[in-house]
Design a protein around this motif. Structure first.
Motif, PDB file in Angstrom:
ATOM      1  N   THR A 389      32.052 -11.870 -34.945  1.00 50.62           N
ATOM      2  CA  THR A 389      31.604 -11.706 -36.326  1.00 50.62           C
ATOM      3  C   THR A 389      30.472 -12.663 -36.666  1.00 50.62           C
ATOM      4  OG1 THR A 389      33.757 -10.853 -37.012  1.00 50.62           O
ATOM      5  CG2 THR A 389      32.388 -11.797 -38.737  1.00 50.62           C
ATOM      6  N   ALA A 390      30.342 -13.743 -35.906  1.00 49.94           N
ATOM      7  CA  ALA A 390      29.255 -14.696 -36.157  1.00 49.94           C
ATOM      8  C   ALA A 390      27.881 -14.047 -35.955  1.00 49.94           C
ATOM      9  CB  ALA A 390      29.392 -15.912 -35.241  1.00 49.94           C
ATOM     10  N   SER A 391      27.845 -12.906 -35.267  1.00 45.71           N
ATOM     11  CA  SER A 391      26.569 -12.204 -35.080  1.00 45.71           C
ATOM     12  C   SER A 391      26.552 -10.858 -35.795  1.00 45.71           C
ATOM     13  CB  SER A 391      26.305 -11.980 -33.579  1.00 45.71           C
ATOM     14  OG  SER A 391      27.327 -11.180 -33.005  1.00 45.71           O
ATOM     15  N   ASP A 392      27.522 -10.644 -36.695  1.00 46.89           N
ATOM     16  CA  ASP A 392      27.651  -9.362 -37.383  1.00 46.89           C
ATOM     17  C   ASP A 392      26.960  -9.422 -38.741  1.00 46.89           C
ATOM     18  OD1 ASP A 392      28.321  -6.913 -38.328  1.00 46.89           O
ATOM     19  OD2 ASP A 392      30.490  -7.222 -38.325  1.00 46.89           O
ATOM     20  N   GLN A 393      25.779  -8.826 -38.821  1.00 42.73           N
ATOM     21  CA  GLN A 393      25.021  -8.863 -40.077  1.00 42.73           C
ATOM     22  C   GLN A 393      25.714  -8.071 -41.184  1.00 42.73           C
ATOM     23  OE1 GLN A 393      22.254 -10.758 -40.633  1.00 42.73           O
ATOM     24  NE2 GLN A 393      22.764 -11.557 -38.599  1.00 42.73           N
ATOM     25  N   SER A 394      26.442  -7.004 -40.830  1.00 49.27           N
ATOM     26  CA  SER A 394      27.118  -6.220 -41.862  1.00 49.27           C
ATOM     27  C   SER A 394      28.224  -7.033 -42.535  1.00 49.27           C
ATOM     28  CB  SER A 394      27.689  -4.933 -41.264  1.00 49.27           C
ATOM     29  OG  SER A 394      28.704  -5.208 -40.315  1.00 49.27           O
ATOM     30  N   TRP A 395      28.916  -7.885 -41.760  1.00 52.65           N
ATOM     31  CA  TRP A 395      29.952  -8.750 -42.347  1.00 52.65           C
ATOM     32  C   TRP A 395      29.314  -9.735 -43.326  1.00 52.65           C
ATOM     33  CZ3 TRP A 395      31.570 -13.721 -43.069  1.00 52.65           C
ATOM     34  CH2 TRP A 395      32.919 -13.924 -43.346  1.00 52.65           C
ATOM     35  N   LEU A 396      28.187 -10.310 -42.930  1.00 52.15           N
ATOM     36  CA  LEU A 396      27.494 -11.242 -43.826  1.00 52.15           C
ATOM     37  C   LEU A 396      27.007 -10.535 -45.081  1.00 52.15           C
ATOM     38  CD1 LEU A 396      25.428 -13.471 -41.363  1.00 52.15           C
ATOM     39  CD2 LEU A 396      27.287 -14.207 -42.851  1.00 52.15           C
ATOM     40  N   ARG A 397      26.496  -9.315 -44.924  1.00 45.31           N
ATOM     41  CA  ARG A 397      26.039  -8.572 -46.106  1.00 45.31           C
ATOM     42  C   ARG A 397      27.195  -8.298 -47.062  1.00 45.31           C
ATOM     43  NH1 ARG A 397      22.684  -5.868 -42.280  1.00 45.31           N
ATOM     44  NH2 ARG A 397      24.213  -4.193 -42.059  1.00 45.31           N
ATOM     45  N   ALA A 398      28.379  -7.985 -46.500  1.00 42.74           N
ATOM     46  CA  ALA A 398      29.552  -7.751 -47.339  1.00 42.74           C
ATOM     47  C   ALA A 398      29.950  -9.025 -48.078  1.00 42.74           C
ATOM     48  CB  ALA A 398      30.717  -7.253 -46.484  1.00 42.74           C
TER      49      ALA A 398
END
Length: 550
Positions: A389-398
């Motif tokens: 998840t540290a490289s998951d841009q969609s998680w950060l956007r959420a």
């Protein structure tokens, strides 16, 4: 305008006349007389960039957008200059453009800097091939394509045999030259559609897309034989070089680029143990096949539980070490199976990570935590996320969206990432930490001590808190080695002014030692077991309960 570094112009569209407000000497090294028309100016624009400018003009004349674009201009010396062009058109009564006024600014230095930074971010500095991060992105795309269209492919990790010996015998400059030479030969031995990158050290990675197994075997034989039979010539010295290869076929049972790379590394290590200058392909045994099928069943159960909203939190309090006042809760994920029984995270989280479902699960966990924080405005929650998840841009956007819509949740959310995951890709983890903290949330390193974080690592990871791995806390008062280790960890944390939490605290003796050692917060059965009930005690003191043998 000259002081600002701009050159003003006015273009009479009807006559195509072009007038300049100042000299073009600084811009193109020539006089204004040489470019007196819009057509003549277009002839100076780089052919690759001319469509960009014409599209920007068309959109502006149609009233769809302002005119603002960048492109390259050719000068009389054969070179190019990057310019930033901004202008506005004047229209007649019929809304036909009749003239255009604007400015040009030279931005060559900025463009060169941007190109250099982009190259550093995507390419290996020594060999010029893709770096590990970019290669992993390409592998993710290849896996997605292979699953969607049912086409085979492979990933190879190619290791140069005994490169350390070459460095020792001839020097590191020769060793670097060998790396460059091997990289160049790999470009020749694979297809133009294949992707070559450097993983670091003595290793290269190659993605073979749309490639059947017999073609993969042929490619590996060709690489090994070609490099072995042609020594590398450097400064008159003939240096024999050989390589070993580990290979993973996909899509198969691999789901993520991390998984593919890890299995390819295992295969490479096997090839090296098998005598070097050979290849090994990752195979799944019958027993492993049964394990994989069981994992797939668990993955399906978790997906169904997400659809049925049967994933839930159990809450364990975290208290101040000195007053035992509750400061926050860790939200521990659990699953209720179809019979209604609670399934612990250890029974499904490792499988979910192997199947590549961790990002979807972490997104689900984030949504659950945000809902809880909105309903309980006086409570602080800590959630765990996987390394992926540290490289998951969609998680950060959420997360960004949730914080913007409900700003008060940010200071009450703690995001925990395990130490081993954080160290897997330190640069990527550092970027993730910075984004989360900039939103106002806090970040903690979980299982601190398990991965032996160094001073340099903690300097790069600007986290707020570290949680001491429970294996060093259990029976701490009777384990001298662990006591020494905890004191050293505390010294490292204190250097950076980090808050500290000790997990797995189960008795008064351990709690007392941790308090004297300087640990700020405690968590464990001594202060409360994980519970489903939302019995929030934030700000209240807990009376510890000694463990009783069951």
């Amino acid at each position: 305008m000259e002081a600002a570094g701009d050159v003003a112009y006015r273009w009479d569209i009807l006559s195509d006349g072009l007038a300049w407000g100042s000299s073009l000497k600084e811009l193109l090294g020539e006089s204004n007389d040489e470019i007196q028309s819009g057509h003549g100016f277009n002839n100076r624009i780089h052919p690759e960039d001319l469509p960009i400018r014409l599209k920007a003009l068309s959109d502006h004349f149609a009233g769809q957008a302002g005119y603002d674009c960048e492109y390259r201009l050719r000068n009389n010396q054969g070179g190019v200059v990057w310019v930033h062009d901004r202008a506005a058109a004047a229209f007649d009564a019929d809304k036909t453009p009749v003239a255009m006024s604007g400015t040009l600014r030279v931005v060559t230095t900025r463009k060169q800097t941007e190109a250099r930074l982009e190259r550093i971010a995507n390419y290996d500095e020594l060999t010029g091939h893709f770096n590990k991060t970019r290669l992993r992105d390409e592998l993710d795309q290849a896996l997605t394509f292979a699953r969607r269209f049912y086409v085979p492919g492979a990933f190879m990790v190619i290791g140069i045999d005994k490169l350390a010996m070459i460095n020792s015998a001839f020097g590191y400059e020769v060793g670097d030259a060998v790396l460059v030479a091997v990289g160049q030969r790999l470009d020749r031995y694979v297809r133009s559609s294949d992707v070559v990158g450097r993983l670091g050290g003595d290793r290269f990675g190659v993605i073979l897309s749309q490639c059947r197994e017999e073609m993969v075997v042929h490619a590996m034989d060709r690489i090994i034989d070609g490099i072995r039979e042609e020594p590398v010539e450097i400064d008159g010295q003939s240096i024999p070089v050989s390589v070993s290869i580990g290979c993973v076929l996909f899509p198969g049972l691999v789901n993520t680029a991390y998984d593919v790379m890890a299995k390819a590394e295992l295969s490479l290590n096997y090839a090296k143990r098998n005598g070097r200058s050979c290849f090994n392909t990752y195979r799944v045994s019958e027993q492993q096949g049964l394990v994989h099928r069981h994992a797939m069943d668990i993955g399906a159960q978790v997906q169904q539980a997400m659809r049925d909203h049967r994933l839930l939190f159990m809450y364990q309090p975290i208290v101040r070490a000195d007053t035992h006042e509750v400061v926050e809760y860790e939200a521990l994920l659990r699953m209720r199976d179809e019979k209604g029984d609670i399934v612990p995270a250890g029974a499904f989280i490792p499988v979910i990570e192997q199947l590549g479902m961790a990002r979807a699960l972490d997104r689900y966990v984030l949504d659950m935590a945000v809902d809880e924080l909105r309903e309980a405005p006086d409570t602080t929650l800590a959630i765990n996320i996987s390394g992926l998840t540290a490289s998951d841009q969609s998680w950060l956007r959420a997360l960004i969206s949730a914080v913007r819509s409900t700003p008060h949740i940010a200071p009450r959310l703690v995001v925990e990432i395990t130490e081993t995951a954080a160290l897997h890709d330190i640069e990527e983890s550092a970027r993730f930490v910075n984004v989360v903290r900039d939103l106002g949330c806090r970040v903690a390193i979980d299982d601190f001590g398990a991965g032996f974080t160094s001073f340099r690592h903690l300097k790069a990871l600007t986290v707020d808190m570290v949680k001491i791995d429970g294996s060093f806390v259990l029976n701490l008062s009777r384990n001298v080695d662990n006591q020494l280790f905890v004191r050293n960890l505390m010294g490292l944390a204190a250097t950076f002014g980090l808050e500290t939490v000790a997990e797995f605290v189960e008795n008064a003796e351990d709690a007392d030692f941790l308090l004297k050692a300087g640990v700020g917060y405690l968590q464990g059965y001594y202060f409360g077991r994980p519970a489903l009930k939302r019995n929030w005690l934030s700000g209240q003191c807990i009376t510890p309960v000694p463990l009783v043998a069951e």
